[in-house]
Motif scaffolding. Structure first.
Motif, PDB file in Angstrom:
ATOM      1  N   ALA A  66       4.525   7.872   1.215  1.00  0.00           N
ATOM      2  CA  ALA A  66       5.594   6.337   2.211  1.00  0.00           C
ATOM      3  C   ALA A  66       4.699   5.185   0.710  1.00  0.00           C
ATOM      4  O   ALA A  66       3.749   5.273   0.977  1.00  0.00           O
ATOM      5  CB  ALA A  66       5.461   5.856   3.446  1.00  0.00           C
ATOM      6  N   TRP A  67       5.536   4.221   0.541  1.00  0.00           N
ATOM      7  CA  TRP A  67       4.551   2.826   0.156  1.00  0.00           C
ATOM      8  C   TRP A  67       5.876   1.556   0.072  1.00  0.00           C
ATOM      9  O   TRP A  67       6.595   1.626   1.258  1.00  0.00           O
ATOM     10  CB  TRP A  67       5.138   3.581  -1.558  1.00  0.00           C
ATOM     11  N   LEU A  88      -2.482   2.817  -5.695  1.00  0.00           N
ATOM     12  CA  LEU A  88      -3.029   4.286  -4.859  1.00  0.00           C
ATOM     13  C   LEU A  88      -3.218   4.744  -3.700  1.00  0.00           C
ATOM     14  O   LEU A  88      -2.632   3.728  -2.934  1.00  0.00           O
ATOM     15  CB  LEU A  88      -4.180   5.102  -5.658  1.00  0.00           C
ATOM     16  N   THR A  89      -2.992   6.010  -3.201  1.00  0.00           N
ATOM     17  CA  THR A  89      -2.816   6.368  -1.724  1.00  0.00           C
ATOM     18  C   THR A  89      -4.740   6.706  -1.783  1.00  0.00           C
ATOM     19  O   THR A  89      -4.873   7.694  -2.411  1.00  0.00           O
ATOM     20  CB  THR A  89      -2.427   8.229  -1.567  1.00  0.00           C
ATOM     21  N   PRO A  90      -4.676   6.896  -0.681  1.00  0.00           N
ATOM     22  CA  PRO A  90      -5.657   7.460  -0.059  1.00  0.00           C
ATOM     23  C   PRO A  90      -6.007   8.957  -0.633  1.00  0.00           C
ATOM     24  O   PRO A  90      -4.927   9.650   0.183  1.00  0.00           O
ATOM     25  CB  PRO A  90      -6.350   7.342   1.099  1.00  0.00           C
ATOM     26  N   GLY A  91      -7.416   9.901  -0.388  1.00  0.00           N
ATOM     27  CA  GLY A  91      -7.473  11.172  -0.421  1.00  0.00           C
ATOM     28  C   GLY A  91      -6.617  11.922   1.172  1.00  0.00           C
ATOM     29  O   GLY A  91      -6.478  11.271   1.429  1.00  0.00           O
ATOM     30  N   PRO A 127       1.005  -1.244  -0.124  1.00  0.00           N
ATOM     31  CA  PRO A 127      -0.094  -0.006  -0.074  1.00  0.00           C
ATOM     32  C   PRO A 127       0.737   1.118  -0.233  1.00  0.00           C
ATOM     33  O   PRO A 127       2.510   1.297   0.594  1.00  0.00           O
ATOM     34  CB  PRO A 127      -0.305   0.016   1.363  1.00  0.00           C
ATOM     35  N   ALA A 128       0.176   2.215  -0.216  1.00  0.00           N
ATOM     36  CA  ALA A 128       1.156   3.686  -0.652  1.00  0.00           C
ATOM     37  C   ALA A 128       0.398   4.710   0.506  1.00  0.00           C
ATOM     38  O   ALA A 128      -1.121   4.677   0.584  1.00  0.00           O
ATOM     39  CB  ALA A 128       1.201   4.191  -1.899  1.00  0.00           C
ATOM     40  N   THR A 129       0.629   5.354   0.793  1.00  0.00           N
ATOM     41  CA  THR A 129       0.092   6.446   2.428  1.00  0.00           C
ATOM     42  C   THR A 129       0.810   8.090   1.896  1.00  0.00           C
ATOM     43  O   THR A 129       1.427   7.618   0.907  1.00  0.00           O
ATOM     44  CB  THR A 129       0.421   6.041   3.461  1.00  0.00           C
ATOM     45  N   ALA A 130      -0.205   9.126   1.709  1.00  0.00           N
ATOM     46  CA  ALA A 130      -0.131  10.221   1.667  1.00  0.00           C
ATOM     47  C   ALA A 130      -0.548  10.644   3.543  1.00  0.00           C
ATOM     48  O   ALA A 130      -1.421  10.697   4.150  1.00  0.00           O
ATOM     49  CB  ALA A 130      -0.612  10.851   0.570  1.00  0.00           C
ATOM     50  N   THR A 131       0.515  11.474   3.748  1.00  0.00           N
ATOM     51  CA  THR A 131       0.255  12.453   5.131  1.00  0.00           C
ATOM     52  C   THR A 131       1.159  13.932   5.553  1.00  0.00           C
ATOM     53  O   THR A 131       1.607  14.301   4.559  1.00  0.00           O
ATOM     54  CB  THR A 131       1.201  11.319   6.285  1.00  0.00           C
TER      55      THR A 131
END
Length: 828
Positions: free
Chosen positions: A755-756, A821-824, A741-745
């Motif tokens: 991050a992925w 894809l990251t979450p929005g 998974p990939a994330t956006a913070t």
């Protein structure tokens, strides 16, 4: 049907006459009775010259009444113990001065000597001269009918102004019948037949033809009023009445070319150059029924479904040149009266149920899937069936094409098959047919064969001139060629007439005359002598010697044969057997070589016998030393089998999936009975297990080197050397997997940390983002990032809050992964 329209044009003063083909080769053939000791007609050597140069020369001397203008034996009939031949002329130079030369004649041959070959010729009729031209240019048809106990011969004529039908009871005096009832414009007649209808009423039936008038409309092959007419009192000048509807109610029908009576029915062949030839059938007026014109049924339509001419798009089967009953079938020769003649076809109609078959001709493509059923092709008549199983002739659509029953293409092409197609021959017409049936009185030499004579020419004949073909068949499908060169004269381009008789078979032909040197008529007598002798076969090299021992399991035999009296009995055919391997003889064929392989050790006797064209069959050799038998012994070691790998993968193999195929061979054990031991190293090793397989498949092989092994074992448990093939599996690397998974913070004002998941074999990463809304269009943020698992996006700049989404992709040399894809994320 004639090779061209006989007379195309006459000027207002009848100053020109169209070129008309006409000649005679009247051939008397002493044919076989069908017994094994009797010969049959089988070549030019059977024919003796009786007359030549249009009856100017004959075996009984010169005839001043003869003329080299006699180019057609247009009609022929045995009557009162003699042969009558009617001629046609066309050689004039097109002026009024030469019109009197275009005078038809009737000649009679009186047989003489013990075999009829020493007879005499005499002219019994020459057309009377009219004011402008002769009354008759030629005599087209002859038939014999019995009315009230008296035999009459009726003769159809062609004239310049008016055609006639003549009658005679003595063969000397010829009287014209009444012309009352003839259609307007009648300048001649074609077939004339005797017919007794359902009310037991005998009549004479004929087909008027002709377009009388000026030079542009005169035509003896077409008609202004195509119709069948009959006369029920032709011996006392009875009037003629219509016996069919005009044109059979088809405006495209332009002439009735042929009539034939068989099985109590009258058949009529109709010329139609729009939709193709037709054949109609009637039994006349029904018993106790009063009628003038009987009902007719169409039994052949649209030229039997032959495709249009590929060169000019016209109908190829326009008319019926002749009909003949044989073996329960009505055979029909097909012809086209044009200068550009396609190769001719031969059909047959089973008279019991109207089943129609193409015997010689073009295949009927896209017939359907049932040779005995109705075709699914609407272009093919519903009563057309296939005499042979369906084939794939055109290479598309599977086995749904109907081959000709004789396996010969149009124009009497060579025997072929679906693989070779059915190429055409050079014959433009099947001009005349005859069932030479044995009859103790009328045809004691009849051989019960169907004879067919052709017209040579048309597009397919090339520039050279070659004589007509005459062939015969015992079953209507398999044909033996008697002559293929016009009896040795290339100018004899057509077999125009044929008639059986108590002394043999008469044949007449048409010639291609040259203006400077017209060939005119020639007459031959064919004598098929008695042949009581069987052929003699002699085995030759490489056949083993008598009593020899062969140290091989393979043996070959070759042979030659001779026959008496010689060429007249050729060609020879052969049958053979190897005792005790074969309990009976093979079918007869022309082969002169036989090979055997994988013979076990033991003693054998080989026999070969020959059969000649007369049916004489050689006896098998009864004792050792006979020329047509050999006894020998096979004594040879049983060698181990061999095996060869015929299917193997390329190296390197890039899929990890491989297939192998192999075939073994042995000197004794048949290939189908060999067993095999095979393995792939690694991952397998030899288990010593032999099975019947001849192929193997392996899937999902890892990268690395491999060797495939196979060896064969025969019926004696001999194991041969192994065959091997080496190869390498080297599958190319794949793109990396998606870094999910990939994330956006959000880690600071207007700053987002991505991050992925780390993936294997990646070299770089690509990052894209989009602003969420009604639509989301991703744009590149960073490309070719070095291997890692984070990225900080601090290039958002000042502004209102943003609703963002990111995606990340891993890449290496083979390619890139799917996007992760990251979450929005909302950036204040």
């Amino acid at each position: 049907m004639d090779s061209s329209t006989p007379i195309e044009s006459l000027s207002r003063t009848w100053a020109s006459v169209r070129h008309m083909l006409c000649a005679l080769v009247a051939t008397v053939v002493i044919a076989a009775t069908g017994t094994a000791s009797a010969a049959v007609l089988d070549g030019n050597e059977d024919f003796k010259l009786l007359a030549s140069l249009g009856f100017e020369q004959a075996l009984d001397g010169a005839h001043a009444e003869g003329s080299r203008l006699n180019d057609y034996a247009w009609s022929m009939q045995w009557f009162k113990g003699k042969l009558y031949v009617g001629t046609l002329r066309f050689q004039g130079d097109g002026t009024i001065a030469t019109l009197p030369e275009l005078t038809g004649q009737i000649w009679v041959y009186t047989p003489g000597g013990p075999d009829g070959a020493s007879g005499t010729w005499r002219m019994v009729l020459q057309s009377p001269q009219g004011v402008i031209a002769p009354r008759e240019a030629g005599y087209r048809w002859m038939t014999v009918c019995n009315f009230n106990g008296t035999d009459y011969m009726f003769v159809s004529t062609v004239g310049f102004l008016q055609g006639n039908i003549l009658r005679t009871t003595d063969g000397e005096t010829f009287t014209p019948l009444s012309q009352l009832g003839y259609p307007l414009g009648t300048v001649g007649f074609r077939t004339t037949v005797c017919f007794t209808d359902g009310n037991n009423k005998p009549m004479l039936v004929t087909t008027p033809v002709g377009k009388a008038g000026d030079a542009q409309t005169y035509d003896t092959d077409a008609s202004d009023n195509p119709i069948v007419i009959m006369n029920d009192n032709p011996t006392a000048n009875g009037i003629w009445r219509n016996y069919s509807p005009l044109r059979m109610n088809d405006p495209a029908n332009n002439a009735f070319f042929t009539l034939y009576v068989a099985g109590g029915a009258l058949y009529a062949g109709v010329n139609n150059d729009v939709t193709g030839a037709q054949v109609w059938k009637t039994t006349g007026c029904k018993p106790r029924q009063s009628c003038s014109v009987p009902e007719w049924t169409k039994v052949v339509d649209r030229g039997a479904g032959r495709p249009l001419d590929p060169l000019d798009g016209t109908v190829q089967n326009v008319g019926i040149s002749d009909m003949m009953a044989f073996g329960g079938w009505l055979y029909m020769g097909v012809a086209v009266p044009t200068n550009q003649k396609p190769p001719a076809e031969l059909w047959r109609l089973r008279m019991s149920d109207n089943r129609l078959e193409v015997v010689i001709g073009d295949p009927r493509l896209n017939f359907g899937n049932d040779p005995d059923g109705v075709s699914t092709n609407p272009a093919i008549p519903t009563n057309l069936r296939c005499a042979l199983p369906l084939e794939d002739i055109d290479g598309v659509g599977g086995a749904n094409d109907c081959p000709p029953g004789s396996r010969r293409g149009g124009g009497f092409g060579d025997v072929s098959n679906a693989a070779g197609g059915y190429p055409p021959g050079t014959q433009s017409y099947f001009w005349r047919l005859l069932n030479y049936a044995y009859h103790a009185v009328n045809a004691p030499l009849g051989d019960n064969r169907l004879y067919a004579g052709t017209l040579q020419g048309g597009r397919s004949s090339g520039t050279g001139v070659r004589g007509f073909d005459t062939m015969a068949s015992v079953n209507g499908l398999d044909w033996t060629v008697i002559t293929n060169d016009g009896l040795g004269d290339a100018q004899n381009i057509g077999m125009r007439t044929i008639a059986s008789s108590p002394i043999g078979l008469f044949i007449g032909s048409a010639t291609r005359s040259q203006a400077a040197d017209p060939s005119a008529c020639s007459v031959w007598l064919g004598i098929a002598g008695v042949d009581p002798f069987a052929p003699v076969t002699t085995l030759s090299t490489p056949s083993p010697d008598e009593g020899s021992t062969v140290n091989s399991h393979s043996v070959s035999f070759a042979w030659t044969a001779t026959d008496t009296p010689g060429a007249g009995s050729l060609p020879l055919v052969y049958a053979s057997r190897l005792d005790p391997l074969e309990p009976s003889f093979s079918a007869f064929s022309a082969a002169t070589l036989r090979n055997y392989t994988s013979l076990p050790n033991g003693t054998y006797t080989f026999h070969v016998i020959a059969r000649d064209n007369a049916g004489n069959t050689e006896a098998p050799g009864a004792a050792p030393g006979a020329a047509n038998r050999r006894t020998f012994t096979v004594s040879a070691p049983d060698l181990p089998p061999t095996v060869s790998i015929q299917v193997s993968p390329a190296s390197p193999n890039t899929s990890g999936n491989v297939t192998f195929g192999w075939q073994g061979s042995d000197d004794v054990t048949p290939t189908a009975n060999l067993l095999y031991d095979y393995w792939l190293a690694p991952p397998q090793s030899d288990t010593g297990t032999f099975v019947a397989a001849t192929s193997a498949n392996y899937t999902n092989l890892a990268d690395g080197p491999y060797v495939f092994h196979v060896m064969a074992r025969d019926g004696a448990n001999n194991v041969g050397p192994e065959a091997t093939v080496a190869f390498t599996v080297a599958k190319p690397p794949a793109p990396p997997t998606a870094p999910s998974p990939a994330t956006a913070t959000v880690i600071a004002p207007r700053t987002v940390r991505l991050a992925w998941t780390d993936v294997a074999n990646e070299l770089t990463y690509n990052v894209q983002r989009c602003t969420l809304g009604r639509s989301c269009t991703f744009v590149a943020v960073a490309s070719n990032l070095p291997a890692g698992t984070t990225f900080v996006d601090d290039a958002l700049g000042a502004g209102p809050p943003l609703n963002l989404q990111y995606r990340v992709q891993a890449c290496n040399n083979p390619g890139c992964s799917a996007w992760a894809l990251t979450p929005g994320v909302v950036v204040p």
